[in-house]
Design a protein around this motif. Structure first.
Motif, mmCIF file in Angstrom:
data_model
loop_
_atom_site.group_PDB
_atom_site.id
_atom_site.type_symbol
_atom_site.label_atom_id
_atom_site.label_comp_id
_atom_site.label_asym_id
_atom_site.label_seq_id
_atom_site.Cartn_x
_atom_site.Cartn_y
_atom_site.Cartn_z
ATOM 1 N N MET A 191 0.872 -1.164 0.000
ATOM 2 C CA MET A 191 0.000 0.000 0.000
ATOM 3 C C MET A 191 0.907 1.211 0.000
ATOM 4 N N LYS A 192 0.382 2.330 -0.401
ATOM 5 C CA LYS A 192 1.269 3.458 -0.611
ATOM 6 C C LYS A 192 1.905 3.850 0.706
ATOM 7 N N LEU A 193 3.238 3.908 0.693
ATOM 8 C CA LEU A 193 3.972 3.944 1.936
ATOM 9 C C LEU A 193 3.703 5.187 2.752
ATOM 10 N N GLY A 194 3.732 6.334 2.121
ATOM 11 C CA GLY A 194 3.545 7.561 2.884
ATOM 12 C C GLY A 194 2.218 7.595 3.609
ATOM 13 N N ALA A 195 1.187 7.038 2.983
ATOM 14 C CA ALA A 195 -0.150 7.076 3.567
ATOM 15 C C ALA A 195 -0.267 6.171 4.776
ATOM 16 N N PHE A 196 0.728 5.301 4.994
ATOM 17 C CA PHE A 196 0.592 4.343 6.071
ATOM 18 C C PHE A 196 1.495 4.619 7.259
ATOM 19 N N GLY B 175 16.284 6.950 -14.255
ATOM 20 C CA GLY B 175 14.976 6.417 -14.583
ATOM 21 C C GLY B 175 14.077 6.145 -13.408
ATOM 22 N N PHE B 176 14.449 6.630 -12.219
ATOM 23 C CA PHE B 176 13.622 6.432 -11.034
ATOM 24 C C PHE B 176 12.775 7.663 -10.760
ATOM 25 N N ASN B 177 11.749 7.459 -9.950
ATOM 26 C CA ASN B 177 10.907 8.563 -9.512
ATOM 27 C C ASN B 177 11.661 9.368 -8.463
ATOM 28 N N ALA B 178 11.956 10.610 -8.757
ATOM 29 C CA ALA B 178 12.735 11.451 -7.848
ATOM 30 C C ALA B 178 11.862 12.317 -6.954
ATOM 31 N N ASP B 179 10.539 12.135 -6.987
ATOM 32 C CA ASP B 179 9.642 13.024 -6.258
ATOM 33 C C ASP B 179 9.553 12.705 -4.765
ATOM 34 N N LEU C 148 19.539 5.888 0.278
ATOM 35 C CA LEU C 148 18.367 6.432 -0.396
ATOM 36 C C LEU C 148 17.276 5.377 -0.445
ATOM 37 N N PHE C 149 16.038 5.823 -0.236
ATOM 38 C CA PHE C 149 14.876 4.963 -0.383
ATOM 39 C C PHE C 149 14.020 5.551 -1.501
ATOM 40 N N ILE C 150 13.900 4.802 -2.587
ATOM 41 C CA ILE C 150 13.329 5.291 -3.835
ATOM 42 C C ILE C 150 12.123 4.441 -4.205
ATOM 43 N N GLU C 151 11.060 5.109 -4.668
ATOM 44 C CA GLU C 151 9.856 4.414 -5.136
ATOM 45 C C GLU C 151 9.270 3.499 -4.066
ATOM 46 N N GLY D 104 16.896 -4.296 -3.214
ATOM 47 C CA GLY D 104 17.666 -3.545 -4.203
ATOM 48 C C GLY D 104 17.779 -4.345 -5.480
ATOM 49 N N PHE D 105 18.635 -3.879 -6.383
ATOM 50 C CA PHE D 105 18.793 -4.515 -7.684
ATOM 51 C C PHE D 105 20.106 -5.299 -7.755
ATOM 52 N N PRO D 106 20.228 -6.220 -8.706
ATOM 53 C CA PRO D 106 21.454 -7.022 -8.821
ATOM 54 C C PRO D 106 22.690 -6.147 -8.996
ATOM 55 N N GLU D 107 23.789 -6.670 -8.467
ATOM 56 C CA GLU D 107 25.082 -6.023 -8.639
ATOM 57 C C GLU D 107 26.088 -7.066 -9.098
#
Length: 268
Positions: free
Chosen positions: A5-10, A46-50, A59-62, A161-164
Motif C-alpha cells: 500500500m502506498k507507503l507515505g499514507a501508512f 529512470g527512477f521517480n525522484a519526487d 536512499l529509499f526510492i519508489e 535492491g537490484f542485482p550487482e
C-alpha cells in the motif's frame, strides 16, 4: 514490496501497529535533505525522484528500493538498469542456470512459510533461476530479516535492491511492526515474492503511471533513457494484478499472472 500500500499514507497506521522492533531508540530520527544533484542522478537513472528519502547515506526510492550513495555514484544510464517486468535491460542475475539460496533470519514462522510459498511460485515457472531456502546465513544469496528501527519512523514497510555484478541483491528488509499483523499468508508471500523480484532485477509494472495501483495523480517513474526493451506478448502499459505493481493490498494475494509468467520466462 509489496507494496502493497502506498507507503507515505501508512505512516500513521504503522504507528498503531508497531510493537516489536527496536523501539528503544527513543527519539524520532530526522530524514536528511537530499541534495539536488543526487535527485538529478536518481531521475537520470529512470527512477521517480519526487519522493526520495535519505537516512545515514542510504536512499529509499519508489517506496521499497534501497540504494546507497556509493551505489548511486557507480550507476549510469548505460548500465542498463532494470525497468519493469514487461521490459528488460542488461543488469540482471548472470551465470544462469543458477540456484539462489534464500535465508530467513530470526523471523517468526509465518515469514518462513510465506517465503516457501514465494519460492514455490518462482520454481513452478521452470526458470533458469531456481530458488532454495537454506538454514544457514553462510549459504545465503538473499537474506530476509527485520528492518532497522528507523524504517518504522519513516513509514518504510520494507526494502530490497537490484542485482550487482551479476549477483542478486542480498538483503530483503521487512518492517515487522507492520507485517506481523498481516493475517493472509498468501498476501505475505506476495510481498516477499515482490521483493525477490527486485533482487533479481524487476521494477514496478506500473512504473509509467504509479497512479494505476497507488491512486492519486498520474506519476511517471520514467525510464530515464536506460533502455526499455518491450517483451513480446506483454502489455506496454500497467499490467492488472501483476506481482510487481507498486501498490496494492498487503493482505491481497497476487500470484503470477499470465503476463508475469511471460516476462519471467523471457528474462530468465
Amino acid at each position: 514490496m509489496r507494496r502493497l500500500m502506498k507507503l507515505g499514507a501508512f505512516a500513521l497506521v504503522l504507528g498503531l501497529l508497531w510493537s516489536c522492533q527496536d523501539s528503544n531508540e527513543g527519539q524520532q530520527p530526522q530524514l536528511e535533505e537530499v541534495p539536488d544533484e543526487v535527485l538529478a542522478q536518481v531521475a537520470n537513472l529512470g527512477f521517480n525522484a519526487d519522493e526520495v528519502k535519505m537516512y545515514d547515506g542510504v536512499l529509499f526510492i519508489e517506496g521499497d528500493i534501497r540504494i546507497t550513495l556509493d551505489q548511486l555514484e557507480k550507476m549510469s544510464p548505460s548500465d542498463g538498469l532494470p525497468v519493469e517486468e514487461h521490459y528488460h535491460t542488461d543488469n540482471l542475475v548472470t551465470g544462469t542456470p543458477r540456484t539462489i539460496n534464500v535465508y530467513v533470519q530470526n523471523m517468526p514462522q509465518k515469514y518462513v512459510d510465506a517465503t516457501d510459498i514465494a519460492i514455490d511460485r518462482y520454481n513452478d515457472e521452470s526458470l533458469n533461476l531456481t530458488f532454495n531456502r537454506v538454514s544457514s546465513s553462510g549459504q545465503a544469496d538473499i537474506t530476509i530479516r527485520a528492518s532497522p528501527w528507523y524504517y518504522y519512523w519513516f513509514g518504510i514497510l520494507g526494502s530490497a535492491g537490484f542485482p550487482e555484478n551479476g549477483d542478486p541483491y542480498g538483503t530483503i528488509l521487512m518492517t515487522r511492526g507492520y507485517y506481523d499483523n498481516v493475517s493472509n499468508i498468501n498476501g505475505l508471500a506476495t510481498t516477499i515474492a515482490h521483493e525477490m523480484g527486485h533482487c533479481i532485477g524487476f521494477r514496478h509494472t506500473d512504473y509509467m503511471d504509479r497512479s494505476y495501483s497507488c491512486g492519486g495523480s498520474p506519476d511517471d517513474e520514467g525510464d530515464g533513457g536506460v533502455g526499455a526493451n518491450h517483451i513480446p506478448g506483454t502489455p506496454t502499459g500497467p499490467s492488472a494484478n501483476s506481482w510487481m505493481l507498486a501498490c496494492g493490498s498487503p493482505e491481497g494475494d497476487r500470484p503470477f499472472t499470465a503476463d508475469d509468467k511471460t516476462a519471467l520466462g523471457y528474462v530468465y
